[in-house]
Design an enzyme around this catalytic site. Structure first.
Site, PDB file in Angstrom:
ATOM      1  N   GLY A   1       0.803  -1.214   0.000  1.00 32.08           N
ATOM      2  CA  GLY A   1       0.000   0.000   0.000  1.00 32.08           C
ATOM      3  C   GLY A   1       0.839   1.269   0.000  1.00 32.08           C
ATOM      4  O   GLY A   1       1.919   1.334  -0.592  1.00 32.08           O
ATOM      5  N   SER A   2       0.339   2.279   0.691  1.00 28.84           N
ATOM      6  CA  SER A   2       0.913   3.623   0.585  1.00 28.84           C
ATOM      7  C   SER A   2       2.299   3.782   1.199  1.00 28.84           C
ATOM      8  O   SER A   2       2.930   4.828   1.023  1.00 28.84           O
ATOM      9  CB  SER A   2      -0.040   4.643   1.208  1.00 28.84           C
ATOM     10  OG  SER A   2      -1.223   4.745   0.441  1.00 28.84           O
ATOM     11  N   THR A   3       2.796   2.780   1.922  1.00 27.21           N
ATOM     12  CA  THR A   3       4.178   2.871   2.397  1.00 27.21           C
ATOM     13  C   THR A   3       5.142   2.998   1.217  1.00 27.21           C
ATOM     14  O   THR A   3       6.203   3.611   1.336  1.00 27.21           O
ATOM     15  CB  THR A   3       4.567   1.643   3.235  1.00 27.21           C
ATOM     16  OG1 THR A   3       4.318   0.450   2.484  1.00 27.21           O
ATOM     17  CG2 THR A   3       3.770   1.614   4.535  1.00 27.21           C
TER      18      THR A   3
END
Length: 449
Positions: free
Chosen positions: A177-179
């Site tokens: 995801g957004s990591t």
């Protein structure tokens, strides 16, 4: 003559009785597990496993294999059968341990305890299925903690299902995801494709990929235009899709490979998974955009920690290490040192301006990025099952430790900022306390009326 025959008959009866009793004893040993001398020798001679701070994690005694610390690092250690290792390090280093050699780990028992305790508090509270954590020493790549929840005690391994024995930080694969945004922004900075102040049009939704494309949505309300710094703060998928438009697919995918995604971690003997990156021939406009916010690719917690550790380590990737004395793994430059430092400053602002109460620790430089990834269920992204993720490091200006957290399937507060970030904070607080670190960040001056 008759006397001789009688004597021979008695002798034959005695021999038959002795043979029968021997068979009875042998059967009893097999049936009831009576100790057998031939098996006691290899078990007692088996080498021990130690943590970096000298704690005995596994050893052999006359009664068999014991794990004095109970469930501490249980999934990493694995367990033994009657004569050989069955899973984990007991299996991976079975030959060395069976030969009487000790295995010394890089794990710090105090940090391992802190990581396991943080998971044990948060996972049940948020009604999640499982979670995992990796803590790495920045410059060396030493794995200081590799924690899993639910716990597993190898002393009683038959009492646990196979899922509890799984070394999740090394083996579980998930979409980060957004990591990934922090890593892709760093790559774009390194290529000269953006700056922290570059501005992008950021509506809440955008169609990408032409006729065969898809609509990309943002989850957090934000202004209609954002800088690169703002894209990280508000975790804008739309903003990332704009940012990577000038990024040649082979270049962008190359950076992800250098970060360690899509390949096995260079950590000999220890079993790990590798996750996936789509082959370059499939990298159309949509794949490039979705990979920029961590969708359509996969990673383990160990891989994500190693990638963020490259940011922490001035752009230098170092392979993670779990066993002391093993040959040094891969070292290669991913980013220029100044790019890594610039990105760290941006990620520090993400914490300070976005989620200071969730991940930040008052008085200390903390940097990182959250992720909330939809999980694919039956071939489709689920609207109810999520992975909560956080990756970060501290102190931000000169990191010593990188920490990555993943929790799967929470039913209460599943967003990365609500679940994974507080776990990161709990572990980081404990580590800073163990260091006796003095606060270095001055509080902001009071606002004038």
């Amino acid at each position: 003559m008759e006397v001789k025959i009688r004597r021979r008959s008695v002798l034959m009866q005695v021999i038959a009785t002795v043979l029968f009793l021997s068979l009875v004893v042998a059967y009893a040993q097999l049936e009831w597990g009576t100790p057998q001398g031939v098996k006691a020798v290899p078990v007692q001679a088996r080498g021990s496993i130690f943590s970096a701070d000298g704690k005995v994690l596994a050893r052999s005694v006359s009664s068999g294999r014991v794990y004095p610390q109970g469930p501490l690092a249980g999934q990493v250690l694995g367990m033994m059968g009657a004569t050989e290792g069955l899973e984990g390090l007991e299996y991976a280093f079975n030959h060395e341990l069976a030969a009487g050699q000790d295995v010394n780990l890089t794990l710090d028992s105090g940090i391992q305890t802190a990581a396991e305790a943080a998971l044990a508090r948060a996972v049940p509270e948020h009604q999640a299925e499982y979670g995992s954590v990796v803590v790495m020493e920045t410059q060396t790549g030493k794995v200081l903690a590799a924690a899993s929840y639910p716990p597993f005690d190898p002393n009683r391994w038959r009492d646990y299902p196979a899922s509890a024995r799984r070394n999740r930080p090394f083996l579980d694969v998930f979409e980060p995801g957004s990591t990934i945004k922090g890593l892709v922004v760093a790559a774009a900075l390194n290529e000269g494709l953006t700056t922290p102040e570059t501005t992008y049009s950021t509506p809440m939704r955008r169609h990408v990929g032409g006729r065969w494309g898809s609509v990309i949505n943002d989850a957090v309300a934000h202004p209609p235009t954002l800088t690169t710094q703002g894209i990280l703060r508000y975790s804008s998928n739309v903003g990332m899709s704009h940012m990577v438009e000038p990024f040649a697919p082979e270049r962008m995918r190359g950076y992800l490979t250098k970060y360690g995604f899509g390949t096995y971690v260079d950590m000999p003997v220890v079993p790990t998974a590798k996750g996936t990156l789509q082959p370059l021939r499939r990298w159309d406009e949509l794949v490039r955009a979705t990979n920029a916010f961590g969708q359509g690719m996969s990673s383990t917690v160990l891989q994500l920690a190693s990638a963020y550790n490259a940011l922490a380590n001035d752009g230098m990737y170092v392979s993670p290490r779990l066993v002391a004395g093993m040959p040094a793994g891969t070292r290669h430059e991913v980013l220029r040192p100044e790019t890594a430092r610039r990105t760290r400053a941006m990620l520090q602002k993400v914490i300070e301006e976005g989620i200071p109460g969730m991940a930040g620790i008052k008085g200390y430089e903390i940097a990182g990025k959250t992720g909330t990834a939809q999980v694919v269920v039956d071939g489709r992204y689920s609207a109810t099952v999520y992975d909560s993720v956080f990756a970060g490091f501290f102190p931000a200006s000169a990191p010593r430790v990188t920490v990555t957290v993943m929790v799967h399937g929470a039913k209460v507060h599943y967003h990365g900022a609500q679940l994974a970030a507080p776990i990161f904070k709990d572990i980081s607080t404990e580590v800073l306390s163990r260091w006796g670190a003095i606060p270095t960040v001055k509080p902001a001056p009071p606002k004038t009326p």
